[in-house]
Write a protein that holds these residues in place. Structure first.
Motif, PDB file in Angstrom:
ATOM      1  N   LYS A  11     -13.306  16.889  19.327  1.00  0.00           N
ATOM      2  CA  LYS A  11     -11.952  16.624  19.079  1.00  0.00           C
ATOM      3  C   LYS A  11     -11.323  17.810  18.438  1.00  0.00           C
ATOM      4  O   LYS A  11     -11.641  18.187  17.336  1.00  0.00           O
TER       5      LYS A  11
ATOM      6  N   HIS B 253      -9.253  18.905  27.082  1.00  0.00           N
ATOM      7  CA  HIS B 253      -7.862  18.428  27.205  1.00  0.00           C
ATOM      8  C   HIS B 253      -7.143  18.405  25.852  1.00  0.00           C
ATOM      9  O   HIS B 253      -5.929  18.263  25.797  1.00  0.00           O
ATOM     10  N   TRP B 254      -7.928  18.518  24.759  1.00  0.00           N
ATOM     11  CA  TRP B 254      -7.301  18.530  23.424  1.00  0.00           C
ATOM     12  C   TRP B 254      -6.946  19.937  22.959  1.00  0.00           C
ATOM     13  O   TRP B 254      -6.322  20.092  21.899  1.00  0.00           O
TER      14      TRP B 254
ATOM     15  N   TRP C  14      -2.034  16.403  24.865  1.00  0.00           N
ATOM     16  CA  TRP C  14      -3.094  16.785  25.802  1.00  0.00           C
ATOM     17  C   TRP C  14      -2.632  17.789  26.844  1.00  0.00           C
ATOM     18  O   TRP C  14      -1.455  17.863  27.188  1.00  0.00           O
TER      19      TRP C  14
ATOM     20  N   TYR D  45      -3.487  18.363  30.712  1.00  0.00           N
ATOM     21  CA  TYR D  45      -4.137  17.756  31.881  1.00  0.00           C
ATOM     22  C   TYR D  45      -3.784  18.583  33.122  1.00  0.00           C
ATOM     23  O   TYR D  45      -2.828  18.272  33.832  1.00  0.00           O
TER      24      TYR D  45
ATOM     25  N   TRP E 162      -8.090   1.597  22.189  1.00  0.00           N
ATOM     26  CA  TRP E 162      -8.038   2.926  22.820  1.00  0.00           C
ATOM     27  C   TRP E 162      -6.841   3.713  22.272  1.00  0.00           C
ATOM     28  O   TRP E 162      -6.964   4.893  21.941  1.00  0.00           O
TER      29      TRP E 162
HETATM   30  C1  BEZ Z   1     -10.929  11.561  25.261  1.00  0.00           C
HETATM   31  O1  BEZ Z   1     -10.889  12.473  24.443  1.00  0.00           O
HETATM   32  O2  BEZ Z   1     -11.990  11.022  25.585  1.00  0.00           O
HETATM   33  C2  BEZ Z   1      -9.668  11.153  25.941  1.00  0.00           C
HETATM   34  C3  BEZ Z   1      -8.459  11.585  25.448  1.00  0.00           C
HETATM   35  C4  BEZ Z   1      -7.291  11.239  26.100  1.00  0.00           C
HETATM   36  C5  BEZ Z   1      -7.311  10.459  27.215  1.00  0.00           C
HETATM   37  C6  BEZ Z   1      -8.518  10.016  27.699  1.00  0.00           C
HETATM   38  C7  BEZ Z   1      -9.693  10.362  27.059  1.00  0.00           C
END
Ligand code: BEZ
Length: 257
Positions: free
Chosen positions: A3, A109-110, A166, A168, A206
């Protein structure tokens, strides 16, 4: 699962292990793509609470795990004390030509800016080393995030693009970045991975775990109302047979230095 958030460490490592262990379970497929060989030195970038690092350890790999979240690293150390885990930022790794592979599941994605993370990964690899990564791709959980943003606006609040935490990318976008950094891209894939979020509260859990940034600064009772409306509006599309199914879309890549 790692993270790399910009702000405070609000990762709850226990909640992550109890309710979101699916993240590392899905990551086992990525270990197959990595195809680790005994004795290889591998960096687990965004190791979270260490489960996949331990899988790699059990394959006979010399594994090092890093994560930006101190909470996650503490939990990883307590679960797997024989593995070195450290707090590090993906955009500023402290390694030079050390690893045969960098492995990263559900982290990139982070990380912003993505090219800086790729430079850092490249620098950490030996010549001929590989990066094997999976993360959210274009359209990831878009049904959920679009609805959250819609409900924020319906509550009379502003939502600025910069609040979206994020990155993407599409395959084309990410391959270009990898090539710009110097990688030879040998594999890319963008695929749907519907992901079950267990139980009636699966979507709410979630959002608390992964999507809370979207609600930053919103008073608690308003944020709760927003989440309730999101659940109500998405029930018809994402709730099936007693569970929520999130519309995950993933990217997998392999790049060679
Ligand atoms: C994850 O870090 O697993 C995640 C983050 C955002 C959307 C989906 C998954």
């Amino acid at each position: 699962m790692e993270k790399f958030q910009n702000t405070k460490d609000n990762w709850d490592a226990n909640l992550y292990d109890i309710k979101h262990s699916f993240v590392s379970k899905y990551g086992n497929n990525l270990v197959e793509l990595l195809a680790p060989k005994q004795g290889e030195k591998i960096l687990d970038l965004g190791c979270g609470t260490g489960d996949l690092a331990n899988t790699l350890y059990e394959c006979g790999v010399e594994i090092v795990g890093v994560d930006k979240s101190e909470n996650m690293v503490k939990q990883a150390v307590s679960k797997y004390p024989y593995i070195p885990f450290m707090v590090q930022d993906a955009t500023n790794l402290e390694y030079h030509s050390e690893f045969d592979a960098v492995f990263s599941n559900a982290t990139l994605h982070w990380v912003q800016p993505p090219i800086q993370a790729l430079h850092s990964i490249y620098q950490s690899l030996k010549q001929g080393g590989r990066v094997v990564a999976e993360f959210g791709g274009k359209g990831n959980v878009q049904t959920i995030t679009d609805e959250i943003i819609q409900q924020i606006k319906e509550a009379g609040l502003e939502f600025k693009k910069e609040q979206f935490p994020w990155f993407y990318p599409s395959i084309a976008e990410y391959s270009n970045l990898m090539e710009e950094v110097g990688f030879r891209v040998t594999f890319v894939q963008h695929f749907d991975r519907p992901t079950q979020l267990d139980g009636d509260n699966g979507l709410k859990n979630w959002i608390n775990m992964f999507g809370s940034h979207l609600l930053d600064g919103i008073p608690e009772h308003t944020a709760n109302e927003i989440v309730t409306n999101v659940e109500k509006n998405l029930k018809g599309t994402l709730y099936k047979g007693g569970n929520w199914i999130a519309d995950y879309k993933r990217i997998r890549v392999i790049g060679v230095k």
